[in-house]
Design a protein around this motif. Structure first.
Motif, PDB file in Angstrom:
ATOM      1  N   LYS A 199     -65.187  52.397   4.323  1.00 15.52           N
ATOM      2  CA  LYS A 199     -66.355  53.124   4.149  1.00 15.52           C
ATOM      3  C   LYS A 199     -67.038  53.137   5.384  1.00 15.52           C
ATOM      4  CE  LYS A 199     -70.964  51.770   3.316  1.00 15.52           C
ATOM      5  NZ  LYS A 199     -71.616  52.976   3.427  1.00 15.52           N
ATOM      6  N   ASP A 230     -67.910  56.728   7.320  1.00 11.97           N
ATOM      7  CA  ASP A 230     -69.466  56.885   7.784  1.00 11.97           C
ATOM      8  C   ASP A 230     -69.532  57.105   9.278  1.00 11.97           C
ATOM      9  OD1 ASP A 230     -70.382  56.474   5.280  1.00 11.97           O
ATOM     10  OD2 ASP A 230     -71.237  54.550   5.625  1.00 11.97           O
ATOM     11  N   THR A 251     -67.815  60.606  10.212  1.00 11.53           N
ATOM     12  CA  THR A 251     -68.860  61.711   9.782  1.00 11.53           C
ATOM     13  C   THR A 251     -69.991  61.752  10.842  1.00 11.53           C
ATOM     14  OG1 THR A 251     -68.054  60.883   7.390  1.00 11.53           O
ATOM     15  CG2 THR A 251     -69.898  62.562   7.719  1.00 11.53           C
ATOM     16  N   THR A 252     -70.465  60.583  11.034  1.00  8.24           N
ATOM     17  CA  THR A 252     -71.473  60.672  11.963  1.00  8.24           C
ATOM     18  C   THR A 252     -71.005  61.286  13.491  1.00  8.24           C
ATOM     19  OG1 THR A 252     -72.151  58.802  11.323  1.00  8.24           O
ATOM     20  CG2 THR A 252     -73.322  59.460  13.245  1.00  8.24           C
ATOM     21  N   ARG A 271     -72.259  64.643  11.004  1.00  3.88           N
ATOM     22  CA  ARG A 271     -73.055  63.913   9.792  1.00  3.88           C
ATOM     23  C   ARG A 271     -73.455  64.914   8.518  1.00  3.88           C
ATOM     24  NH1 ARG A 271     -75.133  59.395   8.180  1.00  3.88           N
ATOM     25  NH2 ARG A 271     -74.659  58.345  10.063  1.00  3.88           N
ATOM     26  N   THR A 297     -68.404  65.730   5.931  1.00  4.81           N
ATOM     27  CA  THR A 297     -67.617  64.824   5.068  1.00  4.81           C
ATOM     28  C   THR A 297     -66.497  65.344   4.695  1.00  4.81           C
ATOM     29  OG1 THR A 297     -69.127  65.683   3.278  1.00  4.81           O
ATOM     30  CG2 THR A 297     -69.874  63.646   4.460  1.00  4.81           C
ATOM     31  N   GLU A 307     -64.973  60.498  -0.913  1.00  2.22           N
ATOM     32  CA  GLU A 307     -66.511  60.307  -0.891  1.00  2.22           C
ATOM     33  C   GLU A 307     -67.031  59.458  -2.283  1.00  2.22           C
ATOM     34  OE1 GLU A 307     -69.431  63.843  -0.312  1.00  2.22           O
ATOM     35  OE2 GLU A 307     -67.405  64.798   0.290  1.00  2.22           O
ATOM     36  N   ASN A 349     -71.360  52.262  -2.035  1.00  8.21           N
ATOM     37  CA  ASN A 349     -72.650  52.367  -1.748  1.00  8.21           C
ATOM     38  C   ASN A 349     -73.417  51.613  -2.933  1.00  8.21           C
ATOM     39  OD1 ASN A 349     -72.327  53.113   1.122  1.00  8.21           O
ATOM     40  ND2 ASN A 349     -72.544  55.106   0.317  1.00  8.21           N
TER      41      ASN A 349
END
Ligand SMILES: Nc1nc2c(ncn2[C@@H]2O[C@H](COP(=O)(O)OP(=O)(O)OP(=O)(O)O)[C@@H](O)[C@H]2O)c(=O)[nH]1
Ligand SMILES: [Mg+2]
Length: 455
Positions: free
Chosen positions: A76, A80, A83-84, A88, A288, A301, A308
């Motif tokens: 994860k 993340d 993706t950033t 993002r 994403t 995802e 999350n």
């Protein structure tokens, strides 16, 4: 697309999946792999270093909920951070169908302007827009021909003046033509690439944008230039605010990741990317989704969301403390069983994701429905115990076993099995603590010994 980057990232993730323990050594190795993969994809050195440092810090963080495995958590974190790195959020181009919108395409020679006009025309035509195109490249012989040929199969009208040399004049007339056409609600302007060098081009772009007053200027960037895309986006942006970016030639480029990340830090909005010469080789850009496809995990995802969610349900400080001290009671065991059955649902979901099940194959974590039922039975058995028994399992013998079994509708043998498993778990926990010393904290995920229960 980006096969090199994609396959090295996949190999890296496979390593986490296959490792018995996610510890500092593995994370170090992982970081090296990530760095090699990203630098190999022409991502800027500073960006890569910043990103991998954050991965290291987070992946080694102690206080992840026990119900989340360090494996899933690390995946994860990588997801993340990637993706950033790529921007993002999805930031789609919004065009009002009730107005006549004008999109102006700019970019250096050969970047893919004309081809992108066709792709955008096709994209919006499919979404109900009535599109008109203006051939504003009066410089290159054959430019108008190319545009007409490319758009012919999708029957989009092209306005052009074969012998006119002044681009501004053609564009003025073209705009007038389409603005008088009642139905047309999206006008696309092709412009010349003319110079490899940007200065003169930018000047012409300023002139045209004064005349055309476009709703949006789209800069077309060839992704094969990698991180140089940043300088290019900056230069154009200084002249006229560039609203949107289209990255082209993502198919042929090993440097696409570098181009995307370089553009992302300028704050420019990558709206689309093209990955082929055909009119349909065109996608909206969604960081994403892009990362998911890079990592080759259908719906990663989903996995990330589940992690999350589990993350949101904090473990009690008491449980964490007990786990760290290696002093678990049956009460803790019960809590663990409950969260493990949640994790079982996660594993089942993960198993459905194409690609990932192969990665996870052979791992005990992939639990079947049967084991979920078992866990629920064990939870029921624990529920039929008194507080005293939960806190001090050693007193559970003879008559107590009979009573607990009756209360849970279970066989006394099952109660014994559970007690046995609890002891095994405690022993393994002590061993693990010895092996890992004081650093590192719990691994999270299915507690040792529980796996035996569920297989
Ligand atoms: N493989 C691949 N080729 C592309 C892509 N986009 C454009 N091309 C090719 O790149 C070449 C240049 O594309 P054009 O659309 O003519 O570029 P342009 O910016 O209009 O060029 P000028 O008008 O000369 O400035 C053509 O051969 C296209 O087929 C893409 O996404 N992938
Ligand atoms: Mg062109």
């Amino acid at each position: 697309m980006l096969e090199g980057l994609s396959s090295s990232l996949r190999t890296t993730l496979m390593k986490i999946r296959g490792a018995p323990i996610v510890d500092k050594k593995l994370i170090d190795e992982l970081i090296r792999d990530l760095e090699n993969a990203l630098l190999g994809g022409d991502v800027n050195l500073d960006l890569v270093m910043g990103m991998t440092e954050r991965v290291r810090e987070k992946a080694l963080k102690d206080d992840i909920p026990l119900a989340v495995s360090r494996r899933d958590y690390t995946i994860k974190v990588i997801y993340d951070e990637l993706t950033t790195l790529l921007g993002r959020r999805e930031d789609p181009l919004r065009i009002n169908p009730n107005e006549k919108s004008v999109l102006m395409f700019v970019g250096i020679q050969g970047s893919g302007k004309t081809t992108s006009i066709g792709k955008v025309a096709n994209y919006y035509q499919k979404r109900g827009f009535k599109v008109g195109v203006i051939g504003g490249d009066t410089f290159r012989p054959g430019a108008l021909d190319q545009l007409q040929q490319y758009l012919k199969p999708i029957e989009v009208e092209v306005y052009g003046e074969k012998d006119e040399k002044k681009a501004t004049s053609v564009i003025k007339n073209g705009l007038k033509y389409f603005k008088e056409k009642k139905n047309t609600n999206l006008i696309l302007i092709d412009t010349t690439g003319r110079h490899k060098e940007e200065k003169a081009l930018i000047k012409e772009m300023e002139q045209i944008s004064k005349i055309a007053k476009p709703t949006e200027i789209l800069l077309i960037v060839d992704a094969t230039i990698g991180q140089q895309a940043q300088a290019q986006a900056d230069a154009f942006n200084r002249a006229t605010p560039i609203g949107s970016i289209i990255l082209t030639k993502m198919d042929g480029s090993a440097k696409g990741g570098g181009a995307i990340s370089a553009v992302a830090i300028t704050g420019a909005k990558i709206r689309f990317y093209a990955d082929g010469e055909k009119i349909g080789d065109f996608e909206t850009f969604n960081p994403t989704r892009f990362v998911s496809s890079l990592l080759g995990m259908g719906d990663i995802e989903g996995l990330v969301n589940t992690v999350n969610e589990t993350f949101a349900e904090e473990d009690t400080a008491e449980l964490r403390d007990a786990y760290k001290k290696g002093k678990l009671t049956l009460r803790h065991f019960k809590t663990q069983l409950e969260s493990a059955s949640k994790q079982s649902a996660l594993s089942k979901m993960v198993g459905k994701i194409p690609g990932i099940s192969g990665l996870m194959g052979g791992q005990k974590q992939l639990m079947e429905e049967e084991s979920q039922k078992n866990m629920q039975r064990f939870v029921a058995i624990c529920s039929s115990m008194t507080d005293e028994e939960l806190d001090n399992p050693r007193i559970i013998k003879g008559k107590r076993i009979q009573r607990i079994a009756r209360g849970a509708g279970a066989h006394p043998q099952e109660v014994k099995m559970l007690l046995n498993q609890f002891n095994v778990m405690n022993k393994q926990l002590k061993m693990m603590r010895k092996m890992r010393g004081r650093r590192g904290g719990p691994q999270g995920g299915i507690p040792p010994g529980l796996e035996g229960l569920m297989s």
